[in-house]
Design a protein around this motif. Structure first.
Motif, PDB file in Angstrom:
ATOM      1  N   GLN A  40      17.313   4.010 -12.903  1.00  0.00           N
ATOM      2  CA  GLN A  40      16.334   4.383 -13.912  1.00  0.00           C
ATOM      3  C   GLN A  40      15.009   3.663 -13.630  1.00  0.00           C
ATOM      4  O   GLN A  40      14.991   2.634 -12.960  1.00  0.00           O
ATOM      5  CB  GLN A  40      16.848   4.007 -15.312  1.00  0.00           C
ATOM      6  CG  GLN A  40      18.108   4.756 -15.710  1.00  0.00           C
ATOM      7  CD  GLN A  40      18.728   4.210 -16.982  1.00  0.00           C
ATOM      8  OE1 GLN A  40      18.401   3.109 -17.434  1.00  0.00           O
ATOM      9  NE2 GLN A  40      19.648   4.974 -17.572  1.00  0.00           N
ATOM     10  N   PRO A  41      13.891   4.176 -14.128  1.00  0.00           N
ATOM     11  CA  PRO A  41      12.597   3.536 -13.865  1.00  0.00           C
ATOM     12  C   PRO A  41      12.528   2.115 -14.432  1.00  0.00           C
ATOM     13  O   PRO A  41      13.099   1.815 -15.486  1.00  0.00           O
ATOM     14  CB  PRO A  41      11.598   4.458 -14.573  1.00  0.00           C
ATOM     15  CG  PRO A  41      12.309   5.770 -14.703  1.00  0.00           C
ATOM     16  CD  PRO A  41      13.757   5.439 -14.883  1.00  0.00           C
ATOM     17  N   VAL A  42      11.816   1.251 -13.720  1.00  0.00           N
ATOM     18  CA  VAL A  42      11.553  -0.121 -14.174  1.00  0.00           C
ATOM     19  C   VAL A  42      10.073  -0.427 -13.924  1.00  0.00           C
ATOM     20  O   VAL A  42       9.423   0.231 -13.112  1.00  0.00           O
ATOM     21  CB  VAL A  42      12.429  -1.158 -13.430  1.00  0.00           C
ATOM     22  CG1 VAL A  42      13.897  -1.009 -13.812  1.00  0.00           C
ATOM     23  CG2 VAL A  42      12.263  -1.035 -11.923  1.00  0.00           C
ATOM     24  N   ASP A  43       9.548  -1.440 -14.611  1.00  0.00           N
ATOM     25  CA  ASP A  43       8.145  -1.807 -14.430  1.00  0.00           C
ATOM     26  C   ASP A  43       7.944  -2.697 -13.210  1.00  0.00           C
ATOM     27  O   ASP A  43       6.857  -2.743 -12.632  1.00  0.00           O
ATOM     28  CB  ASP A  43       7.608  -2.494 -15.685  1.00  0.00           C
ATOM     29  CG  ASP A  43       8.377  -3.760 -16.030  1.00  0.00           C
ATOM     30  OD1 ASP A  43       9.575  -3.849 -15.693  1.00  0.00           O
ATOM     31  OD2 ASP A  43       7.789  -4.661 -16.650  1.00  0.00           O
ATOM     32  N   GLN A  44       9.002  -3.420 -12.816  1.00  0.00           N
ATOM     33  CA  GLN A  44       8.959  -4.227 -11.602  1.00  0.00           C
ATOM     34  C   GLN A  44      10.382  -4.375 -11.089  1.00  0.00           C
ATOM     35  O   GLN A  44      11.349  -4.251 -11.852  1.00  0.00           O
ATOM     36  CB  GLN A  44       8.324  -5.598 -11.857  1.00  0.00           C
ATOM     37  CG  GLN A  44       9.091  -6.472 -12.838  1.00  0.00           C
ATOM     38  CD  GLN A  44       8.330  -7.747 -13.188  1.00  0.00           C
ATOM     39  OE1 GLN A  44       7.106  -7.781 -13.181  1.00  0.00           O
ATOM     40  NE2 GLN A  44       9.068  -8.802 -13.501  1.00  0.00           N
ATOM     41  N   ALA A  56       9.074 -10.740   1.654  1.00  0.00           N
ATOM     42  CA  ALA A  56       9.289 -10.150   0.335  1.00  0.00           C
ATOM     43  C   ALA A  56       8.491  -8.862   0.177  1.00  0.00           C
ATOM     44  O   ALA A  56       9.003  -7.841  -0.311  1.00  0.00           O
ATOM     45  CB  ALA A  56       8.908 -11.149  -0.753  1.00  0.00           C
ATOM     46  N   THR A  57       7.248  -8.893   0.623  1.00  0.00           N
ATOM     47  CA  THR A  57       6.393  -7.710   0.543  1.00  0.00           C
ATOM     48  C   THR A  57       6.945  -6.580   1.400  1.00  0.00           C
ATOM     49  O   THR A  57       6.967  -5.410   0.977  1.00  0.00           O
ATOM     50  CB  THR A  57       4.966  -8.072   0.984  1.00  0.00           C
ATOM     51  OG1 THR A  57       4.447  -9.076   0.097  1.00  0.00           O
ATOM     52  CG2 THR A  57       4.064  -6.858   0.971  1.00  0.00           C
ATOM     53  N   THR A 112       5.348  -9.349  -8.262  1.00  0.00           N
ATOM     54  CA  THR A 112       3.940  -8.946  -8.168  1.00  0.00           C
ATOM     55  C   THR A 112       3.769  -7.708  -7.296  1.00  0.00           C
ATOM     56  O   THR A 112       3.093  -6.738  -7.679  1.00  0.00           O
ATOM     57  CB  THR A 112       3.095 -10.104  -7.618  1.00  0.00           C
ATOM     58  OG1 THR A 112       3.208 -11.229  -8.498  1.00  0.00           O
ATOM     59  CG2 THR A 112       1.635  -9.697  -7.494  1.00  0.00           C
ATOM     60  N   GLU A 113       4.347  -7.733  -6.094  1.00  0.00           N
ATOM     61  CA  GLU A 113       4.188  -6.619  -5.168  1.00  0.00           C
ATOM     62  C   GLU A 113       4.860  -5.356  -5.697  1.00  0.00           C
ATOM     63  O   GLU A 113       4.342  -4.246  -5.540  1.00  0.00           O
ATOM     64  CB  GLU A 113       4.758  -6.993  -3.794  1.00  0.00           C
ATOM     65  CG  GLU A 113       4.668  -5.900  -2.750  1.00  0.00           C
ATOM     66  CD  GLU A 113       3.240  -5.502  -2.401  1.00  0.00           C
ATOM     67  OE1 GLU A 113       3.062  -4.425  -1.792  1.00  0.00           O
ATOM     68  OE2 GLU A 113       2.299  -6.257  -2.726  1.00  0.00           O
ATOM     69  N   ILE A 120      10.533 -14.948  -5.416  1.00  0.00           N
ATOM     70  CA  ILE A 120      10.750 -14.179  -6.641  1.00  0.00           C
ATOM     71  C   ILE A 120       9.425 -13.659  -7.199  1.00  0.00           C
ATOM     72  O   ILE A 120       9.291 -12.472  -7.545  1.00  0.00           O
ATOM     73  CB  ILE A 120      11.479 -15.051  -7.694  1.00  0.00           C
ATOM     74  CG1 ILE A 120      12.887 -15.390  -7.220  1.00  0.00           C
ATOM     75  CG2 ILE A 120      11.514 -14.337  -9.050  1.00  0.00           C
ATOM     76  CD1 ILE A 120      13.548 -16.491  -8.029  1.00  0.00           C
ATOM     77  N   ASP A 121       8.441 -14.540  -7.281  1.00  0.00           N
ATOM     78  CA  ASP A 121       7.149 -14.143  -7.841  1.00  0.00           C
ATOM     79  C   ASP A 121       6.472 -13.077  -6.977  1.00  0.00           C
ATOM     80  O   ASP A 121       5.828 -12.151  -7.500  1.00  0.00           O
ATOM     81  CB  ASP A 121       6.242 -15.363  -7.985  1.00  0.00           C
ATOM     82  CG  ASP A 121       6.727 -16.342  -9.052  1.00  0.00           C
ATOM     83  OD1 ASP A 121       7.613 -15.963  -9.842  1.00  0.00           O
ATOM     84  OD2 ASP A 121       6.225 -17.479  -9.074  1.00  0.00           O
TER      85      ASP A 121
END
Length: 360
Positions: free
Chosen positions: A20-24, A312-313, A351-352, A346-347
């Motif tokens: 399902q969609p998530v914001d991050q 991470a990116t 963010t990315e 994690i951060d």
């Protein structure tokens, strides 16, 4: 009757597992409660032994919650060990300093296998389910709680070898010399793992994961016959409803990217990936059948901050703006890692991923 658990404040992890969609992109880390944290080491010293730490619900709860106080994680995972099931089957689990887990008794013959009995989860593993319920209460709905087990094949490896092994010569020889006996052992373990995960769900686990750590030690044919077959049975037989909610199942076969399509056919909700496959390639292979979890090499956390951020990116961009990604390392975090480097990882993912998911 116990009081109901607090409502969930952050459901990104569960939404991602349900594609399902998530914001991050949600993040959690295998072995996120462990020796790289000074607060864990202090609690471990107070416990006196690793097994005492695992078998004391209050202490297991304490270390489960420690990383949540440090990092912006989107899930917690029960602090326990994958060898609780064979320990409950009477094999005498102990931990040798510098050598890892050992068993007092091995399982190498038909007679040894025939002598095994299913553990009574309600009594023999009560300390685990008590820990699950205590963590759910203490976490206060901050993030979901993951329960877990080792896979039948991985548990069998330790039981047959008597501990860890470089070659798994006794376990693999059994597959060639007496496949019928091997299947008998794996069928028994498949039932035990299913019962164990069911009990964790009933105690309050909101997702469960099976760690097939040694699946990659097998040839392709042996993997599909002696490991994947039993992962599929667990997926088929495990009740995954609790309080009207679907409880997702994650399967993680380390070193087994050769069989992603077959893993996706088991009926699991998500597959864990190690770092030997590109996330985008994996997503294209399985389509929208399952969510994917992973998959940065944990060793990158020894590298520079720039390298960590780049990895991470890369992982986030490789998966792309599609639903169904849970970020994790490709295996457990190492004991010597600096906590600040994990925070950076994690951060960066959060963010990315907000940028990628927003289409920027």
């Amino acid at each position: 009757m116990s009081a109901p658990f607090a409502p969930l404040a952050n459901d990104r992890f569960l939404r991602a597992l349900r594609r399902q969609p998530v914001d991050q992109t949600p993040v959690w880390i295998m072995r996120q409660a462990g020796r790289y944290l000074p607060e864990y080491r202090a609690t471990r010293a107070r416990a006196g032994s690793f097994l005492k730490l695992c078998k004391t619900p209050e202490l297991a709860c304490e270390v489960t919650l420690q990383p949540l106080a440090r990092f912006a994680l989107d899930a917690s995972i029960l602090f326990s060990d994958i060898l609780t099931v064979p320990d409950a089957m009477g094999l005498g689990l102990y931990f040798a300093e510098g050598e890892g887990p050992k068993f007092e008794r091995t399982v190498r013959s038909r007679a040894d296998i025939d002598a095994l009995k299913l553990p009574d989860v309600a009594s023999d593993l009560r300390y685990v389910t008590d820990a699950v319920s205590l963590i759910r209460r203490e976490i206060g709905g901050k993030v979901p709680l993951i329960g877990f087990s080792g896979s039948p094949w991985t548990l069998a490896c330790y039981m047959i070898e008597g501990g860890g092994s470089e070659y798994f010569e006794h376990a693999k020889a059994l597959l060639w010399d007496d496949p019928q006996a091997a299947h008998r052992l794996l069928e028994l373990l498949g039932r035990a793992v299913t019962d164990y995960l069911r009990a964790q769900i009933e105690a309050g686990a909101q997702a469960v994961m099976v760690f097939d750590t040694w699946g990659g030690a097998l040839s392709l044919a042996h993997y599909r016959e002696f490991s994947l077959r039993y992962l599929a049975q667990i997926a088929a037989n495990l009740p995954r409803q609790a309080n009207g909610e679907h409880v997702p199942l994650i399967l993680f076969s380390k070193g087994c990217a050769h069989s992603l399509e077959q893993q996706a056919d088991t009926g699991a909700d998500a597959l864990g990936l190690d770092w030997t496959i590109d996330l985008g390639d994996a997503r294209r292979r399985v389509g929208d059948r399952v969510a994917l979890q992973g998959n940065v090499d944990p060793v990158v956390l020894y590298a520079s901050e720039a390298a960590i951020a780049a990895e991470a990116t890369r992982a986030v961009q490789s998966f792309g703006p599609h639903p169904g990604h849970v970020f994790n390392l490709g295996h457990g975090i190492h004991p010597a890692i600096q906590p600040d480097k994990l925070k950076l990882l994690i951060d960066t993912v959060h963010t990315e991923s907000r940028r990628v998911l927003a289409g920027r």
